[in-house]
Design a protein around this motif. Structure first.
Motif, PDB file in Angstrom:
ATOM      1  N   UNK A   1      87.851 -15.488  89.255  1.00  0.00           N
ATOM      2  CA  UNK A   1      87.306 -16.444  88.323  1.00  0.00           C
ATOM      3  C   UNK A   1      87.305 -16.060  87.024  1.00  0.00           C
ATOM      4  N   UNK A   2      87.971 -16.761  86.064  1.00  0.00           N
ATOM      5  CA  UNK A   2      87.636 -16.568  84.596  1.00  0.00           C
ATOM      6  C   UNK A   2      86.297 -17.336  84.029  1.00  0.00           C
ATOM      7  N   UNK A   3      85.696 -16.537  83.103  1.00  0.00           N
ATOM      8  CA  UNK A   3      84.631 -17.292  82.445  1.00  0.00           C
ATOM      9  C   UNK A   3      84.494 -16.628  81.245  1.00  0.00           C
ATOM     10  N   UNK A   4      83.713 -17.406  80.104  1.00  0.00           N
ATOM     11  CA  UNK A   4      83.836 -16.711  78.787  1.00  0.00           C
ATOM     12  C   UNK A   4      82.220 -16.674  78.492  1.00  0.00           C
ATOM     13  N   UNK A   5      81.967 -15.356  78.240  1.00  0.00           N
ATOM     14  CA  UNK A   5      80.549 -14.836  77.528  1.00  0.00           C
ATOM     15  C   UNK A   5      80.432 -15.150  76.151  1.00  0.00           C
ATOM     16  N   UNK A   6      79.173 -15.854  75.870  1.00  0.00           N
ATOM     17  CA  UNK A   6      78.935 -16.290  74.296  1.00  0.00           C
ATOM     18  C   UNK A   6      77.730 -15.498  74.136  1.00  0.00           C
ATOM     19  N   UNK A   7      78.195 -14.396  72.938  1.00  0.00           N
ATOM     20  CA  UNK A   7      77.176 -13.405  72.451  1.00  0.00           C
ATOM     21  C   UNK A   7      77.119 -13.561  71.029  1.00  0.00           C
ATOM     22  N   UNK A   8      76.032 -12.932  70.436  1.00  0.00           N
ATOM     23  CA  UNK A   8      75.738 -13.043  69.045  1.00  0.00           C
ATOM     24  C   UNK A   8      75.629 -11.563  68.824  1.00  0.00           C
ATOM     25  N   UNK A   9      76.382 -11.294  67.561  1.00  0.00           N
ATOM     26  CA  UNK A   9      76.239  -9.964  67.238  1.00  0.00           C
ATOM     27  C   UNK A   9      75.506  -9.679  65.602  1.00  0.00           C
ATOM     28  N   UNK A  10      75.522  -8.573  65.379  1.00  0.00           N
ATOM     29  CA  UNK A  10      74.610  -8.425  64.113  1.00  0.00           C
ATOM     30  C   UNK A  10      73.403  -8.011  63.807  1.00  0.00           C
ATOM     31  N   UNK A  11      72.804  -7.204  65.037  1.00  0.00           N
ATOM     32  CA  UNK A  11      71.444  -6.824  64.996  1.00  0.00           C
ATOM     33  C   UNK A  11      71.406  -5.449  64.625  1.00  0.00           C
ATOM     34  N   UNK A  12      70.425  -5.046  63.713  1.00  0.00           N
ATOM     35  CA  UNK A  12      70.296  -3.761  63.385  1.00  0.00           C
ATOM     36  C   UNK A  12      69.686  -2.637  64.304  1.00  0.00           C
ATOM     37  N   UNK A  13      68.985  -3.248  65.385  1.00  0.00           N
ATOM     38  CA  UNK A  13      68.657  -2.442  66.460  1.00  0.00           C
ATOM     39  C   UNK A  13      68.237  -3.216  67.637  1.00  0.00           C
ATOM     40  N   UNK A  14      68.350  -2.488  68.794  1.00  0.00           N
ATOM     41  CA  UNK A  14      67.949  -2.959  69.880  1.00  0.00           C
ATOM     42  C   UNK A  14      66.863  -3.807  70.077  1.00  0.00           C
ATOM     43  N   UNK A  15      65.584  -3.169  69.285  1.00  0.00           N
ATOM     44  CA  UNK A  15      64.558  -4.148  69.298  1.00  0.00           C
ATOM     45  C   UNK A  15      64.433  -5.469  68.560  1.00  0.00           C
ATOM     46  N   UNK A  16      65.391  -5.357  67.485  1.00  0.00           N
ATOM     47  CA  UNK A  16      65.602  -6.649  66.728  1.00  0.00           C
ATOM     48  C   UNK A  16      66.533  -7.633  67.785  1.00  0.00           C
ATOM     49  N   UNK A  17      67.312  -7.315  68.572  1.00  0.00           N
ATOM     50  CA  UNK A  17      68.015  -8.106  69.513  1.00  0.00           C
ATOM     51  C   UNK A  17      66.971  -8.432  70.588  1.00  0.00           C
ATOM     52  N   UNK A  18      65.858  -7.814  70.923  1.00  0.00           N
ATOM     53  CA  UNK A  18      65.130  -8.277  72.069  1.00  0.00           C
ATOM     54  C   UNK A  18      64.247  -9.301  71.510  1.00  0.00           C
ATOM     55  N   UNK A  19      63.797  -9.178  70.117  1.00  0.00           N
ATOM     56  CA  UNK A  19      63.111 -10.102  69.585  1.00  0.00           C
ATOM     57  C   UNK A  19      63.731 -11.433  69.224  1.00  0.00           C
ATOM     58  N   UNK A  20      64.854 -11.411  68.906  1.00  0.00           N
ATOM     59  CA  UNK A  20      65.809 -12.710  68.846  1.00  0.00           C
ATOM     60  C   UNK A  20      65.849 -13.263  70.195  1.00  0.00           C
ATOM     61  N   UNK A  21      65.988 -12.618  71.400  1.00  0.00           N
ATOM     62  CA  UNK A  21      66.059 -13.137  72.688  1.00  0.00           C
ATOM     63  C   UNK A  21      64.727 -13.814  72.933  1.00  0.00           C
TER      64      UNK A  21
END
Length: 79
Positions: free
Chosen positions: A43-63
């Motif tokens: 099955x095909x699907x499309x992942x929606x992602x956001x990029x542009x984080x300075x660090x993994x911690x910043x990505x965690x705060x965003x989430x």
């Protein structure tokens, strides 16, 4: 990078990006939309992602901010 969801079409993924980024504009400032086609179980699907984080911690705060508002979000790595 963070993953906001997986959708049955590119168009649905784009629609969700527009909805969520419009609702949380300041949170998405400086972030880039990434849609990746993937396949699982034939099955095909499309992942929606956001990029542009300075660090993994910043990505965690965003989430954490999105999850607090009822939006799915998980830190992810580019493949």
């Amino acid at each position: 990078m963070v993953q906001i969801g997986a959708f049955d079409s590119n168009a649905l993924a784009e629609g969700e990006w527009n909805r969520v980024s419009g609702k949380f504009g300041s949170l998405f400032s400086g972030k880039a939309q990434v849609i990746q086609k993937a396949e699982s179980g034939g099955r095909n699907f499309w992942r929606l992602r956001a990029a542009g984080f300075e660090s993994r911690d910043e990505a965690r705060r965003f989430c954490a901010a999105l999850i607090a508002e009822g939006i799915d979000c998980i830190p992810a790595t580019a493949k």
